[in-house]
Write a protein that holds these residues in place. Structure first.
Motif, PDB file in Angstrom:
ATOM      1  N   LEU A   1       0.830  -1.203   0.000  1.00 20.47           N
ATOM      2  CA  LEU A   1       0.000   0.000   0.000  1.00 20.47           C
ATOM      3  C   LEU A   1       0.864   1.252   0.000  1.00 20.47           C
ATOM      4  CD1 LEU A   1      -2.763   1.380   0.248  1.00 20.47           C
ATOM      5  CD2 LEU A   1      -2.582   1.125   2.738  1.00 20.47           C
ATOM      6  N   ALA A   2       1.942   1.240   0.788  1.00 18.21           N
ATOM      7  CA  ALA A   2       2.845   2.393   0.838  1.00 18.21           C
ATOM      8  C   ALA A   2       3.507   2.634  -0.514  1.00 18.21           C
ATOM      9  CB  ALA A   2       3.908   2.171   1.916  1.00 18.21           C
ATOM     10  N   ALA A   3       3.886   1.550  -1.206  1.00 18.82           N
ATOM     11  CA  ALA A   3       4.540   1.689  -2.507  1.00 18.82           C
ATOM     12  C   ALA A   3       3.606   2.343  -3.526  1.00 18.82           C
ATOM     13  CB  ALA A   3       4.998   0.323  -3.016  1.00 18.82           C
ATOM     14  N   HIS A   4       2.330   1.975  -3.482  1.00 16.41           N
ATOM     15  CA  HIS A   4       1.366   2.563  -4.418  1.00 16.41           C
ATOM     16  C   HIS A   4       0.966   3.984  -4.003  1.00 16.41           C
ATOM     17  CE1 HIS A   4       0.567  -0.854  -7.080  1.00 16.41           C
ATOM     18  NE2 HIS A   4       0.685  -1.634  -6.015  1.00 16.41           N
ATOM     19  N   SER A   5       1.128   4.304  -2.732  1.00 18.48           N
ATOM     20  CA  SER A   5       0.754   5.639  -2.261  1.00 18.48           C
ATOM     21  C   SER A   5       1.805   6.681  -2.600  1.00 18.48           C
ATOM     22  CB  SER A   5       0.522   5.613  -0.744  1.00 18.48           C
ATOM     23  OG  SER A   5      -0.527   4.729  -0.413  1.00 18.48           O
ATOM     24  N   GLY A   6       3.074   6.270  -2.688  1.00 17.23           N
ATOM     25  CA  GLY A   6       4.135   7.219  -3.008  1.00 17.23           C
ATOM     26  C   GLY A   6       5.464   6.757  -2.468  1.00 17.23           C
ATOM     27  N   ILE A   7       6.528   7.193  -3.114  1.00 18.53           N
ATOM     28  CA  ILE A   7       7.872   6.749  -2.745  1.00 18.53           C
ATOM     29  C   ILE A   7       8.222   7.174  -1.325  1.00 18.53           C
ATOM     30  CG2 ILE A   7       9.040   8.789  -3.639  1.00 18.53           C
ATOM     31  CD1 ILE A   7      10.317   5.220  -4.079  1.00 18.53           C
ATOM     32  N   GLY A   8       7.723   8.324  -0.895  1.00 21.77           N
ATOM     33  CA  GLY A   8       8.007   8.806   0.453  1.00 21.77           C
ATOM     34  C   GLY A   8       7.443   7.887   1.523  1.00 21.77           C
ATOM     35  N   TYR A   9       6.225   7.378   1.285  1.00 21.88           N
ATOM     36  CA  TYR A   9       5.616   6.457   2.244  1.00 21.88           C
ATOM     37  C   TYR A   9       6.410   5.156   2.333  1.00 21.88           C
ATOM     38  CZ  TYR A   9       1.543   9.552   2.060  1.00 21.88           C
ATOM     39  OH  TYR A   9       0.717  10.633   2.135  1.00 21.88           O
ATOM     40  N   LEU A  10       6.856   4.665   1.179  1.00 24.83           N
ATOM     41  CA  LEU A  10       7.620   3.420   1.165  1.00 24.83           C
ATOM     42  C   LEU A  10       8.946   3.577   1.899  1.00 24.83           C
ATOM     43  CD1 LEU A  10       8.000   0.522   0.229  1.00 24.83           C
ATOM     44  CD2 LEU A  10       8.884   1.392  -1.942  1.00 24.83           C
ATOM     45  N   VAL A  11       9.631   4.671   1.671  1.00 22.66           N
ATOM     46  CA  VAL A  11      10.902   4.924   2.349  1.00 22.66           C
ATOM     47  C   VAL A  11      10.681   5.022   3.860  1.00 22.66           C
ATOM     48  CG1 VAL A  11      12.743   6.629   2.670  1.00 22.66           C
ATOM     49  CG2 VAL A  11      12.013   6.005   0.367  1.00 22.66           C
ATOM     50  N   THR A  12       9.594   5.676   4.271  1.00 24.83           N
ATOM     51  CA  THR A  12       9.290   5.803   5.701  1.00 24.83           C
ATOM     52  C   THR A  12       9.009   4.443   6.325  1.00 24.83           C
ATOM     53  OG1 THR A  12       8.355   8.015   5.345  1.00 24.83           O
ATOM     54  CG2 THR A  12       7.751   6.871   7.385  1.00 24.83           C
ATOM     55  N   ILE A  13       8.242   3.617   5.632  1.00 21.66           N
ATOM     56  CA  ILE A  13       7.925   2.279   6.128  1.00 21.66           C
ATOM     57  C   ILE A  13       9.200   1.468   6.313  1.00 21.66           C
ATOM     58  CG2 ILE A  13       6.948   0.050   5.446  1.00 21.66           C
ATOM     59  CD1 ILE A  13       4.818   1.773   6.519  1.00 21.66           C
ATOM     60  N   ARG A  14      10.081   1.518   5.328  1.00 21.39           N
ATOM     61  CA  ARG A  14      11.318   0.735   5.409  1.00 21.39           C
ATOM     62  C   ARG A  14      12.237   1.253   6.527  1.00 21.39           C
ATOM     63  NH1 ARG A  14      11.946  -4.097   3.870  1.00 21.39           N
ATOM     64  NH2 ARG A  14      14.169  -3.737   3.551  1.00 21.39           N
ATOM     65  N   ALA A  15      12.301   2.568   6.694  1.00 21.73           N
ATOM     66  CA  ALA A  15      13.125   3.133   7.766  1.00 21.73           C
ATOM     67  C   ALA A  15      12.586   2.734   9.135  1.00 21.73           C
ATOM     68  CB  ALA A  15      13.187   4.646   7.635  1.00 21.73           C
ATOM     69  N   LEU A  16      11.258   2.732   9.285  1.00 25.93           N
ATOM     70  CA  LEU A  16      10.648   2.323  10.550  1.00 25.93           C
ATOM     71  C   LEU A  16      10.879   0.838  10.814  1.00 25.93           C
ATOM     72  CD1 LEU A  16       7.251   4.273  10.472  1.00 25.93           C
ATOM     73  CD2 LEU A  16       9.231   4.715  11.944  1.00 25.93           C
ATOM     74  N   GLN A  17      10.870   0.033   9.759  1.00 28.04           N
ATOM     75  CA  GLN A  17      11.179  -1.384   9.935  1.00 28.04           C
ATOM     76  C   GLN A  17      12.602  -1.567  10.453  1.00 28.04           C
ATOM     77  OE1 GLN A  17      10.018  -3.004   5.973  1.00 28.04           O
ATOM     78  NE2 GLN A  17       8.778  -4.430   7.139  1.00 28.04           N
ATOM     79  N   GLY A  18      13.519  -0.821   9.882  1.00 27.88           N
ATOM     80  CA  GLY A  18      14.898  -0.898  10.347  1.00 27.88           C
ATOM     81  C   GLY A  18      15.037  -0.444  11.785  1.00 27.88           C
ATOM     82  N   LEU A  19      14.286   0.584  12.154  1.00 30.14           N
ATOM     83  CA  LEU A  19      14.324   1.089  13.525  1.00 30.14           C
ATOM     84  C   LEU A  19      13.751   0.074  14.496  1.00 30.14           C
ATOM     85  CD1 LEU A  19      15.081   3.669  15.123  1.00 30.14           C
ATOM     86  CD2 LEU A  19      12.692   4.383  14.891  1.00 30.14           C
ATOM     87  N   ALA A  20      12.769  -0.703  14.057  1.00 27.93           N
ATOM     88  CA  ALA A  20      12.107  -1.672  14.930  1.00 27.93           C
ATOM     89  C   ALA A  20      12.924  -2.943  15.104  1.00 27.93           C
ATOM     90  CB  ALA A  20      10.728  -2.024  14.376  1.00 27.93           C
ATOM     91  N   GLN A  21      13.800  -3.240  14.217  1.00 26.14           N
ATOM     92  CA  GLN A  21      14.534  -4.502  14.298  1.00 26.14           C
ATOM     93  C   GLN A  21      15.754  -4.337  15.171  1.00 26.14           C
ATOM     94  OE1 GLN A  21      15.224  -6.898  10.927  1.00 26.14           O
ATOM     95  NE2 GLN A  21      13.167  -6.660  10.133  1.00 26.14           N
ATOM     96  N   LEU A  22      15.611  -4.600  16.435  1.00 31.03           N
ATOM     97  CA  LEU A  22      16.588  -4.398  17.532  1.00 31.03           C
ATOM     98  C   LEU A  22      17.585  -5.557  17.592  1.00 31.03           C
ATOM     99  CD1 LEU A  22      14.083  -3.242  20.159  1.00 31.03           C
ATOM    100  CD2 LEU A  22      15.329  -1.771  18.696  1.00 31.03           C
TER     101      LEU A  22
END
Length: 297
Positions: free
Chosen positions: A139-160
């Motif tokens: 859904l983020a990829a279809h919504s816009g590149i900014g949303y996808l980048v944010t999702i991926r950055a948050l995933q990286g932040l969550a993976q402790l």
């Protein structure tokens, strides 16, 4: 607890092996959600529109030599046209690297949180949160590149940490979103099992036998009841061995993750590998890494 109640308690033999297996599955889910986009992006991007443009053409003579033009025309080109996103190579690099924007900042805080609060819940909740974000990735990829980048950055932040590239390529070949939905659902199901089968200490586990609990406690060299001291930041930051480890680990991870992140795109755009072969060859370095690590053990 009386002896009668103790006999009625459901005991699972080898609970430490159950814990190890659950931890392994959690790391597999983490690695899967970290790397699924590396191969999926090959099918997401309209490679023909991006790389056949004369102004942005990066297909060198070596590309044409690597794969005969007849094979490229008949088999590979049809696969490359399946993508719907027209992302330049620079944008693709931003998407692939976005995960590490958050990942590089979460390691020390994650370890400290697990030390202070609960390793079970820090690891479990971070995996669940990453799985939820994986489900939102299409859904983020279809919504816009900014949303996808944010999702991926948050995933990286969550993976402790999954060698499922080839498996996800099979799914990606059918439907791009499958790679994200399957890994996300696996992470969610894993979290339920993690909550039921894992505790912070063997003394609190409802299914552990007395024999195994005594075995673990007798071999445990840590005093879990000891108050956690504050971090000696000055001694850490002025420690030569500490910086030696930091430099070595940074160089190792930088080279390894660069290879694993960019290898699928290189196989697709430069060597023109079909997507199924792409996933197979991309999975080889981690398999070899396992063999090397097992040999060290």
């Amino acid at each position: 607890m009386s002896k009668g109640e103790e006999k009625k308690r459901c005991e699972i033999p080898g609970i430490r092996y159950v814990f190890s297996f659950c931890a392994m599955l959690g790391l597999c889910a983490m690695y899967a959600m970290r790397n699924n986009i590396n191969v999926a992006i090959v099918a997401m991007v309209n490679a023909t529109a991006v790389y056949d443009d004369s102004k942005n053409n990066i297909s060198s003579k070596e590309c044409l030599i690597a794969t005969p033009s007849s094979n490229y025309t008949n088999s590979t080109k049809s696969v490359l046209k399946e993508g719907t996103f027209i992302w330049s190579s620079n944008l693709q690099g931003v998407v692939l690297g976005a995960y590490f924007y958050g990942y590089c900042f979460s390691q020390i805080p994650g370890g400290r949180l697990a030390e202070i609060f609960s390793g079970k819940w820090v690891f479990g909740i971070s995996t669940l949160f990453t799985a939820f974000l994986s489900l939102l990735t299409p859904l983020a990829a279809h919504s816009g590149i900014g949303y996808l980048v944010t999702i991926r950055a948050l995933q990286g932040l969550a993976q402790l940490q999954c060698l499922w590239w080839y498996f996800y390529v099979k799914l990606t070949y059918l439907r791009v979103g499958s790679a994200f939905y399957v890994s996300g659902m696996i992470g969610c199901v894993w979290f339920i099992l993690w909550c039921i089968l894992v505790t912070d200490s063997p003394q609190n586990h409802p299914f552990i036998s007395n024999k195994e609990q005594k075995y673990i406690s007798s071999n445990q060299k840590m005093n879990l009841n000891k108050k956690i001291p504050p971090l000696p930041w000055k001694r850490i930051l002025t420690s030569v061995p500490f910086w030696a480890v930091v430099i070595c680990k940074t160089c190792q991870d930088w080279s390894f993750y660069t290879i694993m992140t960019d290898l699928p795109t290189y196989f697709s755009t430069i060597l023109h590998f079909p997507i199924e072969e792409n996933g197979f060859f991309t999975s080889l370095p981690p398999y070899l890494k396992i063999l090397v690590n097992c040999h060290k053990c």
